[in-house]
Design a protein around this motif. Structure first.
Motif, short mmCIF file in Angstrom:
data_model
loop_
_atom_site.label_atom_id
_atom_site.label_comp_id
_atom_site.label_asym_id
_atom_site.label_seq_id
_atom_site.Cartn_x
_atom_site.Cartn_y
_atom_site.Cartn_z
N ALA A 25 0.83 -0.80 0.04
CA ALA A 25 -0.01 0.03 0.01
C ALA A 25 0.99 1.13 0.09
N ARG A 26 2.04 1.11 0.66
CA ARG A 26 2.79 2.44 0.69
C ARG A 26 3.57 2.54 -0.70
N LEU A 27 3.96 1.54 -1.38
CA LEU A 27 4.55 1.55 -2.77
C LEU A 27 3.43 2.23 -3.74
N ILE A 28 2.42 1.60 -3.56
CA ILE A 28 1.09 2.33 -4.51
C ILE A 28 1.01 3.82 -4.03
N ALA A 29 0.88 4.15 -2.96
CA ALA A 29 0.72 5.38 -2.73
C ALA A 29 1.83 6.20 -3.17
N ILE A 30 2.82 5.89 -3.02
CA ILE A 30 4.02 6.54 -3.70
C ILE A 30 4.02 6.60 -5.28
N TYR A 31 3.65 5.74 -5.77
CA TYR A 31 3.21 5.60 -7.06
C TYR A 31 2.18 6.78 -7.61
N ASN A 32 1.25 6.73 -6.92
CA ASN A 32 0.12 7.70 -7.29
C ASN A 32 0.70 9.04 -7.00
N ARG A 33 1.36 9.19 -6.08
CA ARG A 33 1.71 10.88 -5.73
C ARG A 33 2.63 11.08 -6.90
N CYS A 61 15.15 14.50 -6.52
CA CYS A 61 15.81 13.69 -5.66
C CYS A 61 17.44 13.67 -5.98
N ARG A 62 18.13 14.61 -6.45
CA ARG A 62 19.35 14.68 -7.09
C ARG A 62 20.39 13.84 -5.82
N LYS A 63 21.41 13.48 -6.30
CA LYS A 63 22.50 12.90 -5.43
C LYS A 63 22.92 14.14 -4.88
N ASN A 64 23.39 15.26 -5.14
CA ASN A 64 23.99 16.10 -4.44
C ASN A 64 22.80 17.17 -4.27
N ARG A 65 22.55 17.97 -3.46
CA ARG A 65 21.59 19.09 -3.17
C ARG A 65 20.24 18.61 -3.73
N PRO A 66 19.70 17.80 -3.17
CA PRO A 66 18.20 17.26 -3.37
C PRO A 66 17.15 18.43 -3.14
N ASP A 67 16.39 18.90 -4.06
CA ASP A 67 15.27 19.92 -3.46
C ASP A 67 14.14 19.17 -3.09
N CYS A 68 14.25 19.01 -1.74
CA CYS A 68 13.31 18.51 -0.92
C CYS A 68 11.93 19.39 -0.78
N SER A 69 12.16 20.51 -0.98
CA SER A 69 11.08 21.44 -0.90
C SER A 69 9.96 21.12 -1.65
N LYS A 70 10.28 20.73 -3.03
CA LYS A 70 9.51 20.50 -4.09
C LYS A 70 8.96 19.30 -4.44
N CYS A 71 9.38 18.37 -3.51
CA CYS A 71 9.33 16.87 -3.67
C CYS A 71 7.82 16.49 -3.38
N PRO A 72 7.24 15.61 -4.15
CA PRO A 72 5.78 15.24 -3.86
C PRO A 72 5.94 14.08 -2.83
N LEU A 73 7.31 13.79 -2.42
CA LEU A 73 7.26 13.00 -1.29
C LEU A 73 7.93 13.29 -0.14
N GLY A 74 8.13 14.77 -0.16
CA GLY A 74 8.71 15.67 0.76
C GLY A 74 8.31 15.29 2.29
N ASP A 75 6.93 15.25 2.35
CA ASP A 75 6.29 15.18 3.72
C ASP A 75 6.20 13.85 4.08
N ILE A 76 6.72 12.75 3.39
CA ILE A 76 6.64 11.36 4.21
C ILE A 76 8.00 10.86 4.09
N CYS A 77 9.07 11.73 3.78
CA CYS A 77 10.49 11.10 3.58
C CYS A 77 11.14 11.13 5.07
N PRO A 78 11.65 9.91 5.64
CA PRO A 78 12.56 9.90 6.91
C PRO A 78 13.63 10.86 6.80
N ARG A 79 13.93 11.17 5.48
CA ARG A 79 15.05 12.13 5.50
C ARG A 79 14.87 13.50 6.05
#
Length: 246
Positions: free
Chosen positions: A29-37, A223-241
């Motif tokens: 369910a988590r994988l599918i939720a990420i896919y849909n986002r 989600c770049r290797k260096n300097r990822p732009d987490c503020s624009k990421c559609p998964l930003g609010d669910i990322c353990p990072r």
């Protein structure tokens, strides 16, 4: 425009040992939720971009260790020269292919890889991709992997995007995104990643096709290797990072 969300189905066995992943309940369910986002954020990726199955195969071989824009130029060169065709490429020499694919880098080695593929296609299937792609996945994958210069990622790209088989392509982008999301360790193997996704997603070629393309879009743009732009990421609010879990 959004797509109807996918529904979860029971998952399968997870890898063990060095490729062990989180065994949290509801992992599918988590994988599918990420896919849909990702789908709602990026839309359909229309991947693999090509006019024919053979063009997909050529692109999968040429894109090894190089940016896609370079591959596009090499493919355009082959097309202009009348070589983006299985028979034409089979009859050409590696020396004739090399100048056209120079933009894709490692052009001498990649010319040999292209020739190895078309020679196998002619020897085994009389040049017919239709005949080759009529083989069962379990038999065809090891056969393609045995061709010079074709590793798991290239083989699976050929199978998924040219042959329309239900197999999901893995790459460094997948490892980066999903290790950051906490699903598995960043040292997980290609096989470990693939087993994880395919055991915990519905067996659906369209889903595997689109999911891989969406992951690559996320890793390439945000989600770049260096300097990822987490503020624009559609998964930003669910990322353990960022200290939040899905």
């Amino acid at each position: 425009m959004t797509r109807e969300p996918l529904s979860a189905k029971p998952g399968g066995m997870l890898p063990t040992g060095p490729d062990r992943v989180s065994n949290s309940e509801g992992i599918q369910a988590r994988l599918i939720a990420i896919y849909n986002r990702l789908y709602n954020y990026f839309g359909p990726r229309h991947w693999w971009p090509a006019d024919t199955s053979f063009e997909v195969i050529v692109g999968a071989i040429l894109t090894q260790n190089v940016a896609w824009k370079n591959v596009e130029q090499a493919i355009a060169n082959l097309k202009a020269a009348g070589l983006l065709d299985p028979e034409a490429m089979y009859r050409a020499t590696t020396a004739e292919l090399e100048p056209h694919i120079r933009p894709a880098g490692y052009f001498r080695t990649k010319a040999k890889k292209l020739k190895a593929f078309v020679e196998h296609l002619w020897k085994r299937y009389n040049g017919s991709l239709t005949a080759m792609f009529s083989r069962p996945l379990a038999e065809l994958r090891p056969e393609i992997l045995a061709i010079y210069g074709i590793g798991p990622e290239t083989a699976d790209a050929i199978l998924c995007y040219a042959g329309n088989y239900p197999i999901m392509v893995m790459d460094a982008y997948t490892r980066r995104v999903f290790s950051r999301l906490g699903f598995f360790d960043e040292k997980i193997t290609y096989q470990g990643m693939q087993e994880f996704f395919m055991a915990n997603l519905p067996q659906d070629q369209y889903l595997y096709n689109e999911y891989h393309a969406l992951i690559d879009g996320l890793a390439n743009q945000l989600c770049r290797k260096n300097r990822p732009d987490c503020s624009k990421c559609p998964l930003g609010d669910i990322c353990p990072r960022l200290g939040v879990n899905l």
